[in-house]
Motif scaffolding. Structure first.
Motif, PDB file in Angstrom:
ATOM      1  N   ILE A  61     -25.174  35.348 -45.127  1.00  0.00           N
ATOM      2  CA  ILE A  61     -26.136  35.620 -44.136  1.00  0.00           C
ATOM      3  C   ILE A  61     -26.319  34.197 -43.649  1.00  0.00           C
ATOM      4  CG2 ILE A  61     -28.544  36.034 -43.687  1.00  0.00           C
ATOM      5  CD1 ILE A  61     -28.429  38.155 -46.063  1.00  0.00           C
ATOM      6  N   ARG A  62     -26.358  34.365 -42.156  1.00  0.00           N
ATOM      7  CA  ARG A  62     -26.430  33.087 -41.220  1.00  0.00           C
ATOM      8  C   ARG A  62     -27.791  32.970 -40.543  1.00  0.00           C
ATOM      9  NH1 ARG A  62     -21.861  29.892 -41.200  1.00  0.00           N
ATOM     10  NH2 ARG A  62     -19.949  30.785 -42.138  1.00  0.00           N
ATOM     11  N   PRO A  63     -29.075  32.771 -41.075  1.00  0.00           N
ATOM     12  CA  PRO A  63     -30.189  32.677 -40.172  1.00  0.00           C
ATOM     13  C   PRO A  63     -30.094  31.723 -39.127  1.00  0.00           C
ATOM     14  CG  PRO A  63     -30.758  32.609 -42.638  1.00  0.00           C
ATOM     15  CD  PRO A  63     -29.313  32.264 -42.302  1.00  0.00           C
ATOM     16  N   ARG A  64     -30.824  31.570 -37.934  1.00  0.00           N
ATOM     17  CA  ARG A  64     -30.826  30.666 -36.917  1.00  0.00           C
ATOM     18  C   ARG A  64     -31.951  29.685 -37.044  1.00  0.00           C
ATOM     19  NH1 ARG A  64     -30.790  34.104 -31.226  1.00  0.00           N
ATOM     20  NH2 ARG A  64     -32.546  35.095 -32.386  1.00  0.00           N
ATOM     21  N   THR A  65     -32.620  29.720 -38.446  1.00  0.00           N
ATOM     22  CA  THR A  65     -33.889  28.747 -38.271  1.00  0.00           C
ATOM     23  C   THR A  65     -33.505  28.392 -39.781  1.00  0.00           C
ATOM     24  OG1 THR A  65     -35.295  30.449 -39.022  1.00  0.00           O
ATOM     25  CG2 THR A  65     -35.227  29.737 -36.952  1.00  0.00           C
ATOM     26  N   PHE A  66     -34.071  27.181 -40.195  1.00  0.00           N
ATOM     27  CA  PHE A  66     -33.968  26.714 -41.573  1.00  0.00           C
ATOM     28  C   PHE A  66     -34.899  27.379 -42.405  1.00  0.00           C
ATOM     29  CE2 PHE A  66     -32.129  23.156 -39.109  1.00  0.00           C
ATOM     30  CZ  PHE A  66     -31.154  23.096 -39.779  1.00  0.00           C
ATOM     31  N   ARG A 105     -34.779  40.231 -62.663  1.00  0.00           N
ATOM     32  CA  ARG A 105     -33.717  40.220 -61.955  1.00  0.00           C
ATOM     33  C   ARG A 105     -33.791  39.307 -60.788  1.00  0.00           C
ATOM     34  NH1 ARG A 105     -30.500  44.776 -63.152  1.00  0.00           N
ATOM     35  NH2 ARG A 105     -28.993  43.962 -62.000  1.00  0.00           N
ATOM     36  N   THR A 106     -34.911  38.898 -60.255  1.00  0.00           N
ATOM     37  CA  THR A 106     -34.698  37.868 -59.173  1.00  0.00           C
ATOM     38  C   THR A 106     -34.353  36.519 -59.372  1.00  0.00           C
ATOM     39  OG1 THR A 106     -36.480  39.318 -57.884  1.00  0.00           O
ATOM     40  CG2 THR A 106     -36.120  37.224 -57.290  1.00  0.00           C
ATOM     41  N   LYS A 107     -33.359  36.123 -58.707  1.00  0.00           N
ATOM     42  CA  LYS A 107     -33.138  34.538 -58.934  1.00  0.00           C
ATOM     43  C   LYS A 107     -32.834  33.830 -57.450  1.00  0.00           C
ATOM     44  CE  LYS A 107     -30.544  34.980 -63.124  1.00  0.00           C
ATOM     45  NZ  LYS A 107     -29.402  34.692 -63.811  1.00  0.00           N
ATOM     46  N   VAL A 108     -33.259  32.830 -57.168  1.00  0.00           N
ATOM     47  CA  VAL A 108     -33.320  32.076 -55.968  1.00  0.00           C
ATOM     48  C   VAL A 108     -32.623  30.536 -56.481  1.00  0.00           C
ATOM     49  CG1 VAL A 108     -34.290  31.283 -53.981  1.00  0.00           C
ATOM     50  CG2 VAL A 108     -35.031  33.443 -54.850  1.00  0.00           C
ATOM     51  N   TYR A 109     -31.753  30.082 -55.830  1.00  0.00           N
ATOM     52  CA  TYR A 109     -31.324  28.748 -56.345  1.00  0.00           C
ATOM     53  C   TYR A 109     -30.280  28.193 -55.315  1.00  0.00           C
ATOM     54  CZ  TYR A 109     -27.575  31.867 -58.086  1.00  0.00           C
ATOM     55  OH  TYR A 109     -26.530  32.730 -58.244  1.00  0.00           O
ATOM     56  N   PRO A 110     -30.056  26.878 -55.278  1.00  0.00           N
ATOM     57  CA  PRO A 110     -29.198  26.255 -54.256  1.00  0.00           C
ATOM     58  C   PRO A 110     -28.025  26.726 -55.019  1.00  0.00           C
ATOM     59  CG  PRO A 110     -30.855  24.718 -55.006  1.00  0.00           C
ATOM     60  CD  PRO A 110     -30.989  26.032 -55.844  1.00  0.00           C
ATOM     61  N   LEU A 111     -26.781  26.953 -53.858  1.00  0.00           N
ATOM     62  CA  LEU A 111     -25.511  27.186 -54.387  1.00  0.00           C
ATOM     63  C   LEU A 111     -24.849  26.115 -55.179  1.00  0.00           C
ATOM     64  CD1 LEU A 111     -22.852  28.802 -53.781  1.00  0.00           C
ATOM     65  CD2 LEU A 111     -22.173  27.431 -51.742  1.00  0.00           C
ATOM     66  N   ALA A 112     -25.346  24.772 -54.926  1.00  0.00           N
ATOM     67  CA  ALA A 112     -24.909  23.711 -55.882  1.00  0.00           C
ATOM     68  C   ALA A 112     -25.271  23.808 -57.313  1.00  0.00           C
ATOM     69  CB  ALA A 112     -25.264  22.391 -55.526  1.00  0.00           C
ATOM     70  N   ASP A 165     -36.169  27.533 -47.710  1.00  0.00           N
ATOM     71  CA  ASP A 165     -36.024  26.400 -46.919  1.00  0.00           C
ATOM     72  C   ASP A 165     -34.552  25.962 -47.136  1.00  0.00           C
ATOM     73  OD1 ASP A 165     -36.055  23.990 -45.790  1.00  0.00           O
ATOM     74  OD2 ASP A 165     -37.951  23.617 -46.240  1.00  0.00           O
ATOM     75  N   LEU A 166     -33.755  26.053 -46.012  1.00  0.00           N
ATOM     76  CA  LEU A 166     -32.521  25.841 -46.084  1.00  0.00           C
ATOM     77  C   LEU A 166     -32.003  24.236 -45.625  1.00  0.00           C
ATOM     78  CD1 LEU A 166     -31.227  28.764 -44.429  1.00  0.00           C
ATOM     79  CD2 LEU A 166     -31.306  28.482 -46.766  1.00  0.00           C
ATOM     80  N   ARG A 167     -32.880  23.397 -45.744  1.00  0.00           N
ATOM     81  CA  ARG A 167     -32.711  21.813 -45.335  1.00  0.00           C
ATOM     82  C   ARG A 167     -31.845  21.256 -46.288  1.00  0.00           C
ATOM     83  NH1 ARG A 167     -36.993  23.817 -42.936  1.00  0.00           N
ATOM     84  NH2 ARG A 167     -37.327  23.008 -40.630  1.00  0.00           N
ATOM     85  N   GLY A 168     -32.117  21.711 -47.819  1.00  0.00           N
ATOM     86  CA  GLY A 168     -31.423  21.093 -48.575  1.00  0.00           C
ATOM     87  C   GLY A 168     -29.955  21.796 -48.915  1.00  0.00           C
ATOM     88  N   GLY A 169     -29.282  22.764 -47.951  1.00  0.00           N
ATOM     89  CA  GLY A 169     -28.015  23.196 -48.199  1.00  0.00           C
ATOM     90  C   GLY A 169     -28.393  24.665 -48.454  1.00  0.00           C
ATOM     91  N   PRO A 170     -27.113  25.411 -48.596  1.00  0.00           N
ATOM     92  CA  PRO A 170     -27.090  26.839 -48.870  1.00  0.00           C
ATOM     93  C   PRO A 170     -27.713  27.104 -50.074  1.00  0.00           C
ATOM     94  CG  PRO A 170     -24.775  26.028 -48.240  1.00  0.00           C
ATOM     95  CD  PRO A 170     -25.715  24.674 -48.601  1.00  0.00           C
ATOM     96  N   LEU A 171     -28.135  28.640 -49.964  1.00  0.00           N
ATOM     97  CA  LEU A 171     -29.322  29.119 -51.023  1.00  0.00           C
ATOM     98  C   LEU A 171     -28.644  30.584 -51.362  1.00  0.00           C
ATOM     99  CD1 LEU A 171     -31.742  27.676 -52.039  1.00  0.00           C
ATOM    100  CD2 LEU A 171     -33.155  29.362 -50.659  1.00  0.00           C
ATOM    101  N   VAL A 172     -28.814  30.749 -52.816  1.00  0.00           N
ATOM    102  CA  VAL A 172     -28.533  31.907 -52.985  1.00  0.00           C
ATOM    103  C   VAL A 172     -29.697  32.812 -53.612  1.00  0.00           C
ATOM    104  CG1 VAL A 172     -26.878  33.333 -54.970  1.00  0.00           C
ATOM    105  CG2 VAL A 172     -26.014  31.216 -54.145  1.00  0.00           C
ATOM    106  N   TYR A 222     -26.728  37.219 -52.445  1.00  0.00           N
ATOM    107  CA  TYR A 222     -26.485  36.904 -51.020  1.00  0.00           C
ATOM    108  C   TYR A 222     -26.506  35.378 -50.743  1.00  0.00           C
ATOM    109  CZ  TYR A 222     -27.886  41.775 -49.878  1.00  0.00           C
ATOM    110  OH  TYR A 222     -27.779  42.862 -49.748  1.00  0.00           O
ATOM    111  N   LEU A 223     -25.799  34.842 -50.058  1.00  0.00           N
ATOM    112  CA  LEU A 223     -25.593  33.421 -49.696  1.00  0.00           C
ATOM    113  C   LEU A 223     -26.128  33.267 -48.568  1.00  0.00           C
ATOM    114  CD1 LEU A 223     -24.441  30.733 -50.649  1.00  0.00           C
ATOM    115  CD2 LEU A 223     -22.344  31.231 -49.388  1.00  0.00           C
ATOM    116  N   ILE A 224     -27.254  32.393 -48.316  1.00  0.00           N
ATOM    117  CA  ILE A 224     -27.882  31.960 -47.207  1.00  0.00           C
ATOM    118  C   ILE A 224     -27.453  30.609 -46.701  1.00  0.00           C
ATOM    119  CG2 ILE A 224     -30.169  32.210 -45.818  1.00  0.00           C
ATOM    120  CD1 ILE A 224     -29.496  34.752 -47.790  1.00  0.00           C
ATOM    121  N   LEU A 225     -26.816  30.686 -45.491  1.00  0.00           N
ATOM    122  CA  LEU A 225     -26.345  29.306 -45.093  1.00  0.00           C
ATOM    123  C   LEU A 225     -27.205  28.924 -43.844  1.00  0.00           C
ATOM    124  CD1 LEU A 225     -22.542  30.286 -44.394  1.00  0.00           C
ATOM    125  CD2 LEU A 225     -23.803  29.292 -46.607  1.00  0.00           C
TER     126      LEU A 225
END
Length: 469
Positions: free
Chosen positions: A160-165, A190-197, A100-107, A142-145
């Motif tokens: 990567i720039r999806p068209r949906t949040f 090895r998997t990580k998912v986190y806000p860019l911030a 979910d990208l509503r909080g901003g960019p995600l890695v 991968y940086l998801i914007l």
């Protein structure tokens, strides 16, 4: 009066006789026309909405494990028939999670040696990950914007720039000597998912073994369909899908920024349209008539992708039926699933009909002969699915399949293979047999991983599935 312009006083149609006074419909005719129009629009909205509703219910199911961005379900012991999921396979472990990208960019830090994709909320392909992605199987960041992001983009990421949040991330790890554990362990390590911030202090992920519990990921075909579709329209930017689809959704009362509150009449129309839409999708899939979907003129095998992974009749012209039938029966789309490169990717011929064009009967015995050698660089498999749920057929065997990975697979002297389907195995053929259930139908997907030239030039083709006795 020019020829062909004037309306007659009465017109016979499939929804009744229509009456006109000098071209003007009377009151009952007007009601009938509007009822027919909204029903037609609702059926089309249903067919166009199948991909989004597929995604919305899938996300709802995955969220039962935990929230987006921090919950990572893995089918550590492979997917089996306890998971009700559209045409999943039991060949490799799935990792399947939502972002979910509503909080901003995600890695997303992708582990090495996986094969993965990102699809958006309308089930459009966004990007490949892993072996067919930018990291080429070495693993990478991968940086998801979010849609509309205008902020600074840092260096060192595959952007990567999806068209949906909201988007789904799916990848597969691989077996090592038949064992899923090494690949699963690498994914969890090895998997990580986190806000860019929070790159310096990423949150802890929760990995869930989804193999250990019955689980439904297949959405409804009743009035709830429309509620799920409304959720997607409200949450996502209008630019994420095409204007025509949004027009059909709006015609039935689903409009961005407005409350979906159909009156009793509209609820009846939408409930009937959902039933008709589901029936239509079943006909499009199980009884396909599109000549572009037929692989061999003398066989019952069909293509999964009709018009490529974009489902197009020609560039920019969608094949609407192909997209509806695909997402009625399947999840996930990527160019890698429709590759024409010899020895690369995979292909998915399937059939729901025997050699005589009849639906399969779970109380009868059938045989599929695969001429030898089967032209694959890696392996092949056949998996049997339930025609109601489009998920693996639930039988006494957790894995309703036969594949070249089976150590006890029986191969004929000419290197051909016979696969048997029926309620009981033919004597001595147990290792090449998939159980079926009397009173139920089924269909089969023949997966070819790394298909070779004889597949592409059609010098090799599988036999039809033939009724025995």
């Amino acid at each position: 009066m020019p020829s062909g312009v004037a309306s007659p006083a009465t017109v016979e149609t499939r929804f009744g006789r229509l009456n006109f006074f000098d071209g003007v419909p009377d009151g009952p005719t007007t009601d009938a026309i509007y009822d027919n129009l909204i029903f037609q629009q609702a059926v089309q909205a249903y067919l166009l909405g199948i991909p989004a509703v597929n995604q919305a219910f899938n996300r709802e199911a995955i969220r039962s494990f935990g929230p987006d961005n921090v919950t990572i379900p893995i089918w550590e012991q492979l997917v089996d028939s306890r998971t009700v999921e559209l045409t999943a396979n039991d060949n490799t472990p799935y990792t399947w999670f939502w972002i979910d990208l509503r909080g901003g960019p995600l890695v997303i830090e992708v582990p090495p040696r996986v094969l993965g994709i990102i699809n958006d909320m309308y089930y459009f392909w966004v990007a490949d990950l892993g072996l067919t992605g930018a990291d080429r199987g070495r693993g990478g960041k991968y940086l998801i914007l979010p849609p509309g992001w205008r902020g600074q983009v840092p260096q060192g990421y595959n952007v990567i720039r999806p068209r949906t949040f909201s988007s789904v991330v799916i990848w597969r790890s691989f077996l090592e000597n038949g064992d899923p554990r090494p690949g699963v362990d690498a994914v969890k390590r090895r998997t990580k998912v986190y806000p860019l911030a929070r790159a310096a202090n990423p949150p802890r992920l929760t990995f869930v073994d989804a193999s250990t519990r019955p689980f439904n990921m297949v959405g409804p075909a009743d009035f709830r369909f429309w509620e799920l579709l409304n959720t997607v329209v409200q949450e996502e930017p209008p630019e994420a899908t095409d204007a025509t689809s949004l027009g059909y959704f709006a015609a039935v009362g689903i409009r961005k920024g407005q409350t979906f509150r159909p009156d009793e009449r509209m609820r009846r129309v939408l409930t009937e349209a959902a039933a008709a839409g589901d029936a239509t999708a079943r006909a499009l899939f199980y009884r396909m008539r599109d000549p572009e979907g037929i692989i061999f003129p003398d066989r019952k095998w069909k293509f999964a992708f009709v018009g490529g992974y974009k489902f197009e009749r020609q560039p920019g012209v969608p094949n609407l039926n192909a997209r509806s039938f695909y997402f009625f029966a399947a999840t996930g789309v990527t160019p890698a699933m429709d590759t024409k490169v010899v020895g690369e990717g995979s292909t998915y011929p399937w059939t729901a009909e025997d050699s005589n064009g009849n639906a399969f009967d779970g109380g009868k015995t059938y045989r599929l002969r695969l001429p030898g050698p089967v032209p694959v660089r890696t392996f092949w498999s056949t998996i049997v699915y339930d025609t109601q749920t489009r998920s693996m057929l639930q039988t006494d065997n957790r894995f309703p399949s036969v594949s070249s990975q089976k150590p006890d697979l029986q191969v004929n002297p000419d290197r051909s293979v016979d696969v048997w389907f029926g309620p009981t195995p033919p004597a001595g053929k147990e290792s090449n047999w998939v159980q079926t259930i009397p009173g139920k139908s089924w269909f089969v997907i023949l997966r070819l991983y790394g298909p070779l030239q004889p597949w592409f030039d059609q010098s090799w083709k599988p036999g039809d599935i033939e009724l025995q006795g």
